[in-house]
Every structure is written in structure tokens, then in C-alpha cells.
Design a protein around this motif. Structure first.
Motif, PDB file in Angstrom:
ATOM      1  N   PRO A  66       0.839  -1.210   0.000  1.00 22.36           N
ATOM      2  CA  PRO A  66       0.000   0.000   0.000  1.00 22.36           C
ATOM      3  C   PRO A  66       0.873   1.258   0.000  1.00 22.36           C
ATOM      4  N   LYS A  67       0.325   2.332  -0.537  1.00 22.73           N
ATOM      5  CA  LYS A  67       1.054   3.597  -0.532  1.00 22.73           C
ATOM      6  C   LYS A  67       0.079   4.761  -0.602  1.00 22.73           C
ATOM      7  N   VAL A  68       0.612   5.958  -0.350  1.00 24.78           N
ATOM      8  CA  VAL A  68      -0.201   7.167  -0.433  1.00 24.78           C
ATOM      9  C   VAL A  68      -0.579   7.422  -1.886  1.00 24.78           C
ATOM     10  N   LEU A  69      -1.837   7.798  -2.114  1.00 23.11           N
ATOM     11  CA  LEU A  69      -2.331   7.993  -3.474  1.00 23.11           C
ATOM     12  C   LEU A  69      -2.532   9.472  -3.771  1.00 23.11           C
ATOM     13  N   ASP A  70      -2.194   9.879  -4.999  1.00 18.67           N
ATOM     14  CA  ASP A  70      -2.551  11.227  -5.427  1.00 18.67           C
ATOM     15  C   ASP A  70      -3.946  11.175  -6.049  1.00 18.67           C
ATOM     16  N   MET A  71      -4.457  12.319  -6.498  1.00 20.62           N
ATOM     17  CA  MET A  71      -5.834  12.374  -6.984  1.00 20.62           C
ATOM     18  C   MET A  71      -6.057  11.483  -8.203  1.00 20.62           C
ATOM     19  N   LYS A  72      -5.072  11.400  -9.068  1.00 21.37           N
ATOM     20  CA  LYS A  72      -5.201  10.561 -10.259  1.00 21.37           C
ATOM     21  C   LYS A  72      -5.302   9.088  -9.867  1.00 21.37           C
ATOM     22  N   GLN A  73      -4.501   8.680  -8.881  1.00 16.46           N
ATOM     23  CA  GLN A  73      -4.543   7.289  -8.429  1.00 16.46           C
ATOM     24  C   GLN A  73      -5.852   6.994  -7.708  1.00 16.46           C
ATOM     25  N   ILE A  74      -6.349   7.972  -6.951  1.00 18.71           N
ATOM     26  CA  ILE A  74      -7.639   7.799  -6.274  1.00 18.71           C
ATOM     27  C   ILE A  74      -8.761   7.654  -7.299  1.00 18.71           C
TER      28      ILE A  74
END
Length: 381
Positions: free
Chosen positions: A342-350
């Protein structure tokens, strides 16, 4: 100092003070005569924090504060000592002063104050530089802290700050990264100057990129300290971190020209390309639904821009680092992945995750309608 001489000493210091500080000395004498140690300590802390008090701090601490040191809060006593130490002429004098201060509070009932003082002793040794001496003092601090159930935040902050400085000097990037973030968690960012915030953000970013064990920058990407780079010439470093997080090779190619601005990153250029390739691989896996994570070497090569004969090594590296879990079919040249870190997501990944959830929801509805259609007799019964 002989107690009978203290009023004369305070009067002398009052005459040397500025209009902003002179009134404090009348307060000091009043509280001292009435033995109001708590109020006296707070007044002294307030006085020492005034920039105008700098020339007088050392003399007041040695002649006045030390005369009643055992009667006041030991953490505040050390705090006064640390502020006074900034007026020492050089690091050698500062080391002797702080060593005496730490020894004075090295008692069973004031071990938290001892750690607070000893951390600054280690800090001075780092500047001398005496890395072995600093490491020994920090190890002592760690042992004492481990024996506490709880301790004042200021003590932890002092320890983590110096520990981070030590690992930065040793270029142990992962340990520096961990301790620097722990230090930031113990303080209010508003207490740091803009210059120091930008410096810490810069060093943290470089450490995150150069470390061979940090592949997830989530804590740093979410931390407001990183915004300190936005209005500086180092904003490219912030953009580079986000490019690594989303495995964006196109953005990396655009930003890679800035790497030469930092000698450390320049010396790690080949490693950084391998690291962004691993990030591109994990992002490729992440974008796919769980039932479609059998990746051909050809597809991996297209996504990561890694040469076909290096794909197997890339996947094995990701598996060994714990970024992925799965297996490799060497004959079919397919990597079967069943888990991605798992990792932190930016808006595009969200947005990508949102679309996958919508597809999953549509699939569940379709299955429900099918079951309802073929099982009418069962439901009726």
C-alpha cells in the motif's frame, strides 16, 4: 554565590540591561526573597527567551540560577542552561558548560532532565566533530528513554533532533529519515523559521530518494513540511518525490536534469533510475484488478522502459524488497502477483481506484441480477 550578594548582583545586571529587560530584575529579586521558585523560574524563562537578554544569560545563570537550582523544576532548569549556553564563546566552552549541566541533573529523580541536557552535549560533539562521543551520549539517552513510560515532548524532540543530525552526518539515510520525522512529530512547525523548514524538507527529500530501503514516501508526502519547498528553487525535489510515488517515468525524465544540482543524488543517478522503475512496476500492478495481475515480461518492459533481459531481475528485486508478493514463471515469462505494498495515493490514483470500485459494483449487480433470474423457483420456494 553568597545569598547576601545576590541583591547587589541583580542591581548590577539591571543597570546593564535594556529598557525592555530592566523591569525583570525587580521581579527576580521579589520572587527570590519570597522564595516563590515556580514564579521565579517562569519569569527567568520568559526573560531568557528575549533576544535582548542574550549578553546577560550566561552570567545570570552561573551567579543567580545555580544558587537555587535544586529547588526548581529540573527540566526548566536545563532549559535555562541550554539558552545560556548559546552565549559561550566557542564549542569547547559550550561542551564544558553543558557537560557540567548534564552531570548536575544526573540523578534518579531527574533522568528526563538529564536526557534533555545530554542530547545537547551530543549536539555540540557533532559540531566539533566527535561522532563517536556523540553516538555514545545518544545511546545513553536511548537507554534512559526506553526506561520511561512517558516523558515530556520537549525531551523526545531534543533527542530525535540530535539523533537525526547524527545519522545525517553518517549518511545513514533511512535512520535519518525516521528520526527527522519523529522530531517533526514532536514540535509545532510554526516554531521553526522558514529557512529551517525548507532545509529540513530538502534533507528529508534527498534522504528518501537516496535510501536503498525507503520505497514508500507516504509519511513525507502527507507532511506539511514538504510544502516549505514550494516557493524555493528546490521545488523540483518535491515534484520528483510525487513522480516517484506514482511511478511516473515521463515526469522523471523531465525532472531528471535537476538531479545534478545535488552531488549526492548525482552519485546515485543509476540507483534512482532503478528505484523509479520499481515504482513504475508497483504502480502497474496497483492499477490492475486483483484477478488480472499476471503480467507478461513484454508488458512490464513497455510500462517500465526496462530492457527485456532485465525484467526478471527487476521483478525479483521488487519481491525481495517486499514491494510485491507473487511468483515468476520463467518459461512463460510471466510474473504472477497477488499483493502490492500500500502507498499514499494522489488524486489521479484515487480516481483510478474509484473506477475500479465502480466496475466491481457493476459486476456485483450483474451477478445479483443473474442469480435472481436463474433462481426464481428457489426464491419462490
Amino acid at each position: 554565590m553568597d545569598p547576601s550578594k545576590i541583591p547587589d548582583f541583580l542591581a548590577e545586571q539591571q543597570a546593564k540591561g535594556t529598557p525592555e529587560t530592566q523591569t525583570y530584575f525587580l521581579t527576580f529579586e521579589d520572587y527570590w526573597e519570597r522564595k516563590l521558585w515556580h514564579q521565579l523560574t517562569d519569569s527567568l524563562v520568559e526573560f531568557f527567551r528575549m533576544p535582548e537578554s542574550a549578553p546577560q544569560r550566561l552570567a545570570i545563570f552561573k551567579a543567580f540560577v545555580l544558587s537555587f537550582a535544586d529547588r526548581i523544576n529540573q527540566l526548566k532548569f536545563v532549559s535555562l542552561g541550554l539558552m545560556a549556553s548559546t552565549e559561550c564563546s566557542d564549542n569547547e566552552e559550550r561542551l564544558a558548560f553543558l557537560t557540567a549541566l548534564s552531570n548536575k541533573v544526573n540523578k534518579p529523580e531527574s533522568q528526563d532532565a538529564y536526557v534533555y541536557a545530554l542530547a545537547d552535549v551530543a549536539s555540540v560533539k557533532l559540531r566539533l566533530p566527535d561522532l563517536d562521543g556523540a553516538q555514545s551520549d545518544l545511546a545513553t539517552c536511548q537507554r534512559v528513554l526506553d526506561s520511561f513510560d512517558s516523558v515530556e515532548t520537549v525531551v523526545h524532540a531534543s533527542f530525535y533532533k540530535v539523533n537525526a543530525d547524527y545519522y545525517h552526518a553518517k549518511q545513514e539515510f533511512a535512520s535519518f529519515y525516521k528520526n527527522a520525522l519523529l522530531y517533526l512529530a514532536c514540535i509545532d512547525l510554526k516554531d521553526l523559521s522558514e529557512t529551517e523548514r525548507a532545509s529540513r524538507a530538502y534533507n528529508l527529500s534527498v534522504a528518501a530518494l537516496a535510501s536503498d530501503s525507503i520505497y514508500n514516501f507516504g509519511e513525507l508526502l502527507l507532511h506539511p513540511i514538504l510544502d516549505s519547498l514550494t516557493e524555493t528553487p528546490h521545488n523540483w525535489l518535491r515534484d520528483l518525490l510525487f513522480a516517484f510515488n506514482r511511478g511516473d517515468l515521463t515526469a522523471y525524465d523531465v525532472l531528471a536534469g535537476n538531479i545534478s544540482k545535488n552531488k549526492l543524488l548525482e552519485s546515485h543517478r543509476m540507483f534512482l533510475y532503478q528505484k523509479i522503475s520499481l515504482s513504475a512496476l508497483t504502480e502497474m500492478v496497483f492499477r490492475r484488478p486483483p484477478h488480472d495481475r499476471s503480467l507478461s515480461f513484454r508488458d512490464i518492459a513497455a510500462e517500465t522502459k526496462v530492457q527485456p533481459d532485465e525484467i526478471e531481475h527487476l521483478v525479483m528485486k521488487a519481491l525481495s524488497l517486499g514491494l510485491l508478493k507473487g511468483s515468476i514463471d520463467q518459461v512463460a515469462q510471466v510474473a504472477h502477483i497477488h499483493w502490492v505494498q500500500p502507498k499514499v495515493l494522489d488524486m489521479k490514483q484515487i480516481e483510478g481506484m474509484r473506477n475500479r470500485l465502480k466496475d466491481w459494483d457493476a459486476g456485483v449487480n450483474q451477478l445479483g441480477h443473474w442469480i435472481e433470474g436463474v433462481g426464481k423457483d428457489v426464491w419462490a420456494a
